[in-house]
Design a protein around this motif. Structure first.
Motif, PDB file in Angstrom:
ATOM      1  N   ARG A  19       7.432  33.606 -27.097  1.00  0.00           N
ATOM      2  CA  ARG A  19       8.405  32.542 -26.848  1.00  0.00           C
ATOM      3  C   ARG A  19       7.707  31.211 -26.646  1.00  0.00           C
ATOM      4  O   ARG A  19       8.141  30.183 -27.149  1.00  0.00           O
ATOM      5  CB  ARG A  19       9.199  32.871 -25.591  1.00  0.00           C
ATOM      6  N   GLU A  20       6.626  31.241 -25.882  1.00  0.00           N
ATOM      7  CA  GLU A  20       5.889  30.006 -25.646  1.00  0.00           C
ATOM      8  C   GLU A  20       5.403  29.431 -26.972  1.00  0.00           C
ATOM      9  O   GLU A  20       5.474  28.213 -27.186  1.00  0.00           O
ATOM     10  CB  GLU A  20       4.703  30.294 -24.713  1.00  0.00           C
ATOM     11  N   ALA A  21       4.944  30.301 -27.836  1.00  0.00           N
ATOM     12  CA  ALA A  21       4.466  29.820 -29.133  1.00  0.00           C
ATOM     13  C   ALA A  21       5.584  29.123 -29.888  1.00  0.00           C
ATOM     14  O   ALA A  21       5.375  28.076 -30.505  1.00  0.00           O
ATOM     15  CB  ALA A  21       3.922  30.997 -29.947  1.00  0.00           C
ATOM     16  N   THR A  80     -18.438  28.805 -29.783  1.00  0.00           N
ATOM     17  CA  THR A  80     -17.373  28.001 -30.373  1.00  0.00           C
ATOM     18  C   THR A  80     -15.998  28.566 -30.021  1.00  0.00           C
ATOM     19  O   THR A  80     -15.009  28.108 -30.523  1.00  0.00           O
ATOM     20  CB  THR A  80     -17.527  27.975 -31.894  1.00  0.00           C
ATOM     21  N   GLU A  81     -16.005  29.561 -29.163  1.00  0.00           N
ATOM     22  CA  GLU A  81     -14.726  30.195 -28.822  1.00  0.00           C
ATOM     23  C   GLU A  81     -13.839  29.266 -28.039  1.00  0.00           C
ATOM     24  O   GLU A  81     -14.156  28.869 -26.942  1.00  0.00           O
ATOM     25  CB  GLU A  81     -14.983  31.465 -27.994  1.00  0.00           C
ATOM     26  N   LYS A  82     -12.697  28.941 -28.641  1.00  0.00           N
ATOM     27  CA  LYS A  82     -11.692  28.211 -27.893  1.00  0.00           C
ATOM     28  C   LYS A  82     -10.590  29.167 -27.475  1.00  0.00           C
ATOM     29  O   LYS A  82      -9.578  28.781 -26.937  1.00  0.00           O
ATOM     30  CB  LYS A  82     -11.112  27.104 -28.746  1.00  0.00           C
ATOM     31  N   ALA A  83     -10.815  30.421 -27.755  1.00  0.00           N
ATOM     32  CA  ALA A  83      -9.796  31.422 -27.475  1.00  0.00           C
ATOM     33  C   ALA A  83      -9.502  31.523 -25.987  1.00  0.00           C
ATOM     34  O   ALA A  83      -8.522  32.110 -25.582  1.00  0.00           O
ATOM     35  CB  ALA A  83     -10.230  32.785 -28.004  1.00  0.00           C
ATOM     36  N   ALA A  84     -10.365  30.930 -25.189  1.00  0.00           N
ATOM     37  CA  ALA A  84     -10.191  31.027 -23.753  1.00  0.00           C
ATOM     38  C   ALA A  84      -8.901  30.370 -23.293  1.00  0.00           C
ATOM     39  O   ALA A  84      -8.391  30.673 -22.241  1.00  0.00           O
ATOM     40  CB  ALA A  84     -11.379  30.382 -23.048  1.00  0.00           C
ATOM     41  N   GLY A  85      -8.367  29.486 -24.112  1.00  0.00           N
ATOM     42  CA  GLY A  85      -7.155  28.780 -23.732  1.00  0.00           C
ATOM     43  C   GLY A  85      -5.934  29.681 -23.711  1.00  0.00           C
ATOM     44  O   GLY A  85      -6.013  30.848 -23.349  1.00  0.00           O
ATOM     45  N   ARG A  86      -4.850  29.125 -24.077  1.00  0.00           N
ATOM     46  CA  ARG A  86      -3.605  29.895 -24.044  1.00  0.00           C
ATOM     47  C   ARG A  86      -3.590  30.886 -25.196  1.00  0.00           C
ATOM     48  O   ARG A  86      -4.001  30.572 -26.309  1.00  0.00           O
ATOM     49  CB  ARG A  86      -2.420  28.966 -24.180  1.00  0.00           C
ATOM     50  N   ALA A  87      -3.055  32.052 -24.889  1.00  0.00           N
ATOM     51  CA  ALA A  87      -2.902  33.046 -25.947  1.00  0.00           C
ATOM     52  C   ALA A  87      -1.918  32.548 -26.992  1.00  0.00           C
ATOM     53  O   ALA A  87      -2.035  32.853 -28.173  1.00  0.00           O
ATOM     54  CB  ALA A  87      -2.430  34.360 -25.349  1.00  0.00           C
ATOM     55  N   ALA A  88      -0.955  31.767 -26.517  1.00  0.00           N
ATOM     56  CA  ALA A  88       0.060  31.279 -27.446  1.00  0.00           C
ATOM     57  C   ALA A  88      -0.558  30.389 -28.516  1.00  0.00           C
ATOM     58  O   ALA A  88      -0.055  30.336 -29.641  1.00  0.00           O
ATOM     59  CB  ALA A  88       1.131  30.514 -26.684  1.00  0.00           C
ATOM     60  N   ASP A  89      -1.656  29.725 -28.169  1.00  0.00           N
ATOM     61  CA  ASP A  89      -2.259  28.802 -29.129  1.00  0.00           C
ATOM     62  C   ASP A  89      -2.719  29.527 -30.382  1.00  0.00           C
ATOM     63  O   ASP A  89      -2.626  28.984 -31.482  1.00  0.00           O
ATOM     64  CB  ASP A  89      -3.437  28.077 -28.475  1.00  0.00           C
ATOM     65  N   GLN A  90      -3.220  30.725 -30.218  1.00  0.00           N
ATOM     66  CA  GLN A  90      -3.637  31.471 -31.398  1.00  0.00           C
ATOM     67  C   GLN A  90      -2.454  31.764 -32.302  1.00  0.00           C
ATOM     68  O   GLN A  90      -2.544  31.646 -33.519  1.00  0.00           O
ATOM     69  CB  GLN A  90      -4.304  32.779 -30.964  1.00  0.00           C
ATOM     70  N   VAL A  91      -1.373  32.164 -31.662  1.00  0.00           N
ATOM     71  CA  VAL A  91      -0.171  32.436 -32.453  1.00  0.00           C
ATOM     72  C   VAL A  91       0.293  31.163 -33.146  1.00  0.00           C
ATOM     73  O   VAL A  91       0.639  31.172 -34.328  1.00  0.00           O
ATOM     74  CB  VAL A  91       0.945  32.994 -31.548  1.00  0.00           C
ATOM     75  N   VAL A  92       0.278  30.072 -32.403  1.00  0.00           N
ATOM     76  CA  VAL A  92       0.703  28.793 -32.976  1.00  0.00           C
ATOM     77  C   VAL A  92      -0.155  28.458 -34.182  1.00  0.00           C
ATOM     78  O   VAL A  92       0.350  28.064 -35.236  1.00  0.00           O
ATOM     79  CB  VAL A  92       0.608  27.677 -31.919  1.00  0.00           C
ATOM     80  N   GLU A  93      -1.441  28.652 -34.032  1.00  0.00           N
ATOM     81  CA  GLU A  93      -2.344  28.322 -35.134  1.00  0.00           C
ATOM     82  C   GLU A  93      -2.042  29.173 -36.357  1.00  0.00           C
ATOM     83  O   GLU A  93      -1.944  28.670 -37.486  1.00  0.00           O
ATOM     84  CB  GLU A  93      -3.793  28.540 -34.680  1.00  0.00           C
ATOM     85  N   ALA A  94      -1.884  30.458 -36.125  1.00  0.00           N
ATOM     86  CA  ALA A  94      -1.602  31.356 -37.240  1.00  0.00           C
ATOM     87  C   ALA A  94      -0.311  30.957 -37.944  1.00  0.00           C
ATOM     88  O   ALA A  94      -0.249  30.874 -39.178  1.00  0.00           O
ATOM     89  CB  ALA A  94      -1.517  32.796 -36.740  1.00  0.00           C
ATOM     90  N   MET A  95       0.708  30.720 -37.151  1.00  0.00           N
ATOM     91  CA  MET A  95       1.991  30.346 -37.737  1.00  0.00           C
ATOM     92  C   MET A  95       1.898  29.020 -38.469  1.00  0.00           C
ATOM     93  O   MET A  95       2.484  28.860 -39.544  1.00  0.00           O
ATOM     94  CB  MET A  95       3.047  30.253 -36.642  1.00  0.00           C
ATOM     95  N   GLU A 103      10.995  37.538 -32.391  1.00  0.00           N
ATOM     96  CA  GLU A 103       9.995  37.586 -31.334  1.00  0.00           C
ATOM     97  C   GLU A 103       9.323  38.954 -31.270  1.00  0.00           C
ATOM     98  O   GLU A 103       8.110  39.053 -31.072  1.00  0.00           O
ATOM     99  CB  GLU A 103      10.660  37.262 -29.996  1.00  0.00           C
ATOM    100  N   ARG A 104      10.114  39.998 -31.440  1.00  0.00           N
ATOM    101  CA  ARG A 104       9.538  41.349 -31.362  1.00  0.00           C
ATOM    102  C   ARG A 104       8.497  41.570 -32.443  1.00  0.00           C
ATOM    103  O   ARG A 104       7.465  42.193 -32.216  1.00  0.00           O
ATOM    104  CB  ARG A 104      10.644  42.383 -31.507  1.00  0.00           C
ATOM    105  N   ASP A 105       8.791  41.060 -33.629  1.00  0.00           N
ATOM    106  CA  ASP A 105       7.835  41.239 -34.724  1.00  0.00           C
ATOM    107  C   ASP A 105       6.522  40.541 -34.418  1.00  0.00           C
ATOM    108  O   ASP A 105       5.444  41.072 -34.671  1.00  0.00           O
ATOM    109  CB  ASP A 105       8.431  40.695 -36.030  1.00  0.00           C
ATOM    110  N   MET A 106       6.650  39.339 -33.871  1.00  0.00           N
ATOM    111  CA  MET A 106       5.417  38.636 -33.518  1.00  0.00           C
ATOM    112  C   MET A 106       4.659  39.397 -32.451  1.00  0.00           C
ATOM    113  O   MET A 106       3.429  39.465 -32.472  1.00  0.00           O
ATOM    114  CB  MET A 106       5.762  37.224 -33.039  1.00  0.00           C
ATOM    115  N   MET A 107       5.401  39.974 -31.509  1.00  0.00           N
ATOM    116  CA  MET A 107       4.753  40.760 -30.462  1.00  0.00           C
ATOM    117  C   MET A 107       3.870  41.845 -31.063  1.00  0.00           C
ATOM    118  O   MET A 107       2.693  41.956 -30.748  1.00  0.00           O
ATOM    119  CB  MET A 107       5.815  41.416 -29.582  1.00  0.00           C
ATOM    120  N   THR A 108       4.489  42.641 -31.938  1.00  0.00           N
ATOM    121  CA  THR A 108       3.734  43.765 -32.499  1.00  0.00           C
ATOM    122  C   THR A 108       2.595  43.265 -33.374  1.00  0.00           C
ATOM    123  O   THR A 108       1.501  43.805 -33.334  1.00  0.00           O
ATOM    124  CB  THR A 108       4.666  44.667 -33.322  1.00  0.00           C
ATOM    125  N   GLU A 109       2.846  42.188 -34.141  1.00  0.00           N
ATOM    126  CA  GLU A 109       1.815  41.742 -35.058  1.00  0.00           C
ATOM    127  C   GLU A 109       0.610  41.186 -34.330  1.00  0.00           C
ATOM    128  O   GLU A 109      -0.526  41.480 -34.672  1.00  0.00           O
ATOM    129  CB  GLU A 109       2.386  40.695 -36.009  1.00  0.00           C
TER     130      GLU A 109
END
Lengths: 234, 234
Positions: free
Chosen positions: A50-52, A2-17, A35-41
């Motif tokens: 940025r893409e997210a 069921t892994e859709k994680a294969a897509g864009r990494a940004a999508d995970q961030v988008v989902e979380a946000m 942006e830096r905070d999101m990077m570290t988190e």
DNA sequence: ATCCCTGTTTTGTATGATGAAAAATGCAAA
DNA sequence: TTTGCATTTTTCATCATACAAAACAGGGAT
């Protein structure tokens, strides 16, 4: 699997946000984390962060002005219409785009005045009457007439209580404004439009859906005729 | 609204590409130029080129699957609804989101059946009849019934000839599918729905807008009742 | 308290690098 | 010649780093 994680990494961030915005962890009006905070988190690079943000912005969940911190916007039908606006711009550039959109407005507004004629409450009637009066008082001032014109039509979109319609009204007003603003405005035309508004209102008072719909259709058909005359074939 | 002024370099690229797509320099189905080419042409960095692609994608002008070359998609009401889809997802997650959206569908579809009752052409009637027949033949096969059900309703969205409505129909079908798919499907309910379809069709044959609208409203109100029973308070 | 200046933060953009996946290519076999 | 497969080349997705410019925040002068 069921892994859709294969897509864009940004999508995970988008989902979380997205979840945080939905459940209120990120409140409305609050700036997005830097942006830096999101990077570290999330353990991502700025590219992805940025893409997210761009994606969130396109989803209408944040309001991103250049150079400013993106601001969270609680999802509503308004932000939806806003986000759709950038897309609709493309449609209007296409053959018959404006015409099709305007016709869709006619049909919807016809349905709304029908609804108003059958089920407008006391307060709705009062609102309509006030909007009509303000409109009538502005026939000599074309700018103010335009505003009160929009406001009058807006009342119909509010009668049902469904928030979809007011949002759609604002959307229509925004999308079709460019055409509208370039049209010549004359007190004579204002008077004509005001009379049309009055006819619609009267029919609603009489609880006459057919009459109200017919009056509105005449009104909007005439408006379209004006657009057509002004711009030639759109 | 139009995007902010020349704050972001990506916006200029987006604008240029948008024009090329609109005027056909970049044809439908054609892949977008590689990032490197855009870099050299516009004198920008990959960062910006990439951002531009993301924005174009969110505008529905290109179809960007991960790892694949973004493909140009001619702007149409379909791609508009597609792009809006991601936004609507947020709305559905909100209180009364599904209800409001479904009610908006009821009103629009009511208006459409009215239009069909007053102005359906010969071919429209034939299409409706065929769709109805297919629907009736599928009462025992719930999957097929669902498909023919959707197809039957779709005919109403096609009658006016305005491409906004078919696109909106697909949008509604997509957005509301998650709810719909989880509902229990029984031949009994199918028969009930088929009868409702038939009632609508009969009213249209009689050129009876009021009857058609009433039948449709009963039909969709019942459908909503089912949703409500299945999911409790949405 | 208000306004201005200044240092810090954050964004916008550029550049270089790397692994992986897709597209293109070339070659061998049928 | 055409087909099928392996290899090379592009292209994408991501990361790390750097720097200028705009916004922000705090302190000092009025």
């Amino acid at each position: 699997m069921t892994e859709k994680a294969a897509g864009r990494a940004a999508d995970q961030v988008v989902e979380a946000m997205t979840q945080r915005i939905r459940n209120g962890t990120l409140a409305d009006g609050q700036p997005l984390p830097a942006e830096r905070d999101m990077m570290t988190e999330f353990g991502i690079s700025r590219t992805v962060a940025r893409e997210a943000v761009v994606i969130l912005s396109s989803h209408g969940l944040v309001d991103a002005k250049p150079r400013f911190r993106p601001v969270v916007r609680k999802p509503g039908f308004d932000s939806a219409m806003d986000a759709a606006g950038s897309v609709v711009g493309n449609l209007l550039a296409q053959p018959d785009g404006v015409k099709n959109l305007f016709e869709s407005r006619i049909m919807i507004e016809a349905a709304l005045v029908r609804g108003a004629a059958t089920s407008a409450g006391k307060q709705d009637i009062i609102d309509l009457q006030n909007a009509l009066a303000a409109n009538g008082a502005a026939v000599e001032d074309s700018d103010r007439f335009y505003q009160t014109d929009v406001a009058f039509h807006e009342v119909f979109y509010k009668v049902s209580g469904n928030p979809v319609w007011p949002a759609l009204h604002r959307a229509y007003a925004t999308w079709l404004a460019p055409q509208w603003e370039q049209m010549p405005r004359l007190p004579d035309r204002n008077r004509e439009n005001f009379a049309a508004h009055q006819a619609i209102f009267d029919a609603i008072l009489l609880r006459d859906p057919d009459g109200a719909e017919a009056a509105l259709r005449r009104h909007l058909a005439a408006a379209w005729e004006q657009v057509h005359l002004t711009f030639g074939n759109i």
